[in-house]
Design an enzyme around this catalytic site. Structure first.
Site, PDB file in Angstrom:
ATOM      1  N   CYS A 112       0.813  -1.227   0.000  1.00  0.00           N
ATOM      2  CA  CYS A 112       0.000   0.000   0.000  1.00  0.00           C
ATOM      3  C   CYS A 112       0.844   1.275   0.000  1.00  0.00           C
ATOM      4  O   CYS A 112       0.313   2.367  -0.186  1.00  0.00           O
ATOM      5  CB  CYS A 112      -0.967  -0.002   1.174  1.00  0.00           C
ATOM      6  SG  CYS A 112      -2.025  -1.445   1.192  1.00  0.00           S
ATOM      7  N   HIS A 245      -3.153   7.206   2.157  1.00  0.00           N
ATOM      8  CA  HIS A 245      -3.601   5.913   1.627  1.00  0.00           C
ATOM      9  C   HIS A 245      -5.004   5.646   2.159  1.00  0.00           C
ATOM     10  O   HIS A 245      -5.276   5.793   3.358  1.00  0.00           O
ATOM     11  CB  HIS A 245      -2.620   4.827   2.077  1.00  0.00           C
ATOM     12  CG  HIS A 245      -3.134   3.443   1.908  1.00  0.00           C
ATOM     13  ND1 HIS A 245      -3.712   3.011   0.734  1.00  0.00           N
ATOM     14  CD2 HIS A 245      -3.193   2.388   2.771  1.00  0.00           C
ATOM     15  CE1 HIS A 245      -4.086   1.750   0.877  1.00  0.00           C
ATOM     16  NE2 HIS A 245      -3.789   1.354   2.113  1.00  0.00           N
ATOM     17  N   ASN A 275     -10.199  -0.258   0.012  1.00  0.00           N
ATOM     18  CA  ASN A 275      -8.741  -0.163   0.025  1.00  0.00           C
ATOM     19  C   ASN A 275      -8.201  -0.753  -1.286  1.00  0.00           C
ATOM     20  O   ASN A 275      -8.256  -1.966  -1.484  1.00  0.00           O
ATOM     21  CB  ASN A 275      -8.216  -0.929   1.242  1.00  0.00           C
ATOM     22  CG  ASN A 275      -6.697  -0.865   1.362  1.00  0.00           C
ATOM     23  OD1 ASN A 275      -6.004  -0.490   0.428  1.00  0.00           O
ATOM     24  ND2 ASN A 275      -6.194  -1.245   2.525  1.00  0.00           N
TER      25      ASN A 275
END
Ligand code: UT7
Length: 318
Positions: A112, A245, A275
């Site tokens: 990520c 993020h 996500n």
């Protein structure tokens, strides 16, 4: 010499999976998912859509918005944890789909944090004079590495791609970058599978200690923000937008609170795409550019955290 983002683009696959849809095949409910993560829906790639397809679509829009042609790109970087193949890199496949060749192309694997790792690399290539126009893409098809019976992971992730074109510039641009990793924590967020003898050994599915990741993310988001602001002599008050993020709205809001940053200056898009790992920051950035929140000359802070553990960020003038 600075590097500056001159174009953004993004792409989300057509198919949408809502929390209500998930309720039909996994023991979960909309109320739990929204209250724990802020996620309402995620996009899922079609069976014949690969990471490179999502990446190419986002890249084409970013290149168009930059005013350049694909042939002007002299470095292609794809940040991804879900590459099309074991090799070659997804970046090479994207390069081919963009009908360009000759310039270097490679993938960055920092889960990520992949986009902020890529941003740092792109910045260094441009500052050193080794590249003039860099195409940086974050693209993922997490739907392929999720155990759809595991409610602790499958409700959180989604597929998508975001891209930026960075170009050399006399004025900033990227002001400051920071990258970190602590490999001792690798087992808390991983896909512990590998190809061996023609089959996958281990598990090819996401495994995560959610609570540990949550606490770590809030801690390092705050650290990264303070590190970048201090190093560049800027203050929270001067910041126009914080674009972290997009993992969980509670992580983002807790960080904003610790930084004393009003929520109005937080870009949060996790509700409608979940996500998307390396794709989430450029997806959020592109959305905020398109809807007029992010404007030229504004001060942005982007920050990522993910498997590895890896983390980092960048402070930039858009
Ligand atoms: O990009 C980085 C990658 N990952 C992340 O950023 C994730 C970071 N972590 C998180 O976002 C949060 O820790 C989660 C959203 C994963 C979990 O939130 P939480 O508030 O830490 O919940 P929990 O894990 O403590 O679970 C609470 C309860 C448990 O039940 P019991 O043991 O209290 O009876 C879970 O079994 O919620 C249960 N639960 C669910 N219930 C309904 C776990 N997943 C679900 C679900 N639906 N999907």
């Amino acid at each position: 010499m600075y590097s500056r983002i001159i174009g953004t683009g993004s792409y989300l696959p057509e198919k949408i999976l809502t929390n209500k849809d998930l309720e039909k095949f996994v023991d979960t409910n909309d109320e739990w998912i929204v209250s724990r993560s802020g996620i309402k829906q995620r996009h899922v790639a079609a069976d014949d859509e690969a990471t490179s397809d999502l990446a190419t679509k986002a890249a084409q829009i970013a290149i168009q918005n930059s005013g350049l042609n694909a042939s002007d790109i002299d470095l292609v970087i794809v940040a991804t944890t879900t590459p099309d193949m074991v090799f070659p890199s997804t970046a090479c496949i994207v390069q081919s789909k963009l009908n360009i060749s000759g310039c270097p192309a490679f993938d960055v694997q920092a889960v990520c944090s992949g986009f902020v790792y890529g941003l740092n690399i792109a910045d260094l290539f441009i500052k050193s004079g080794q590249a003039k126009n860099v195409l940086l893409i974050g693209a993922e098809v997490y739907s392929r590495i999720l155990d759809w019976n595991d409610r602790t992971t499958c409700v959180l992730f989604g597929d998508g791609a975001g891209a930026v074109v960075l170009s050399s510039s006399d004025s900033p641009g990227i002001l400051q970058t920071s990258l970190h990793a602590d490999g001792s924590l690798y087992k808390h967020l991983c896909v512990p599978g590998w190809v061996k003898g023609g089959k996958v050994d281990g598990s090819p599915m996401v495994q995560m200690d959610g609570g540990i990741v949550f606490k770590f993310a809030v801690k390092v988001f705050e650290q990264t923000a303070r590190e970048l602001l201090t190093a560049s002599g800027k203050t929270i008050e001067e910041l126009d937008w914080f674009i972290p993020h997009q993992a969980n709205i509670r992580i983002m809001e807790s960080t904003a609170k610790k930084l004393n940053l009003p929520l109005e200056r937080l870009v949060a898009t996790v509700d409608h795409h979940g996500n998307t790992s390396a794709a989430s920051i450029p997806l959020a950035l592109d959305e905020a550019v398109r809807d007029g929140r992010v404007n030229k000359g504004q001060l942005l802070l982007v920050a990522g955290v993910g498997g590895g553990f890896t983390w980092g960020g960048a402070l930039l003038e858009f």
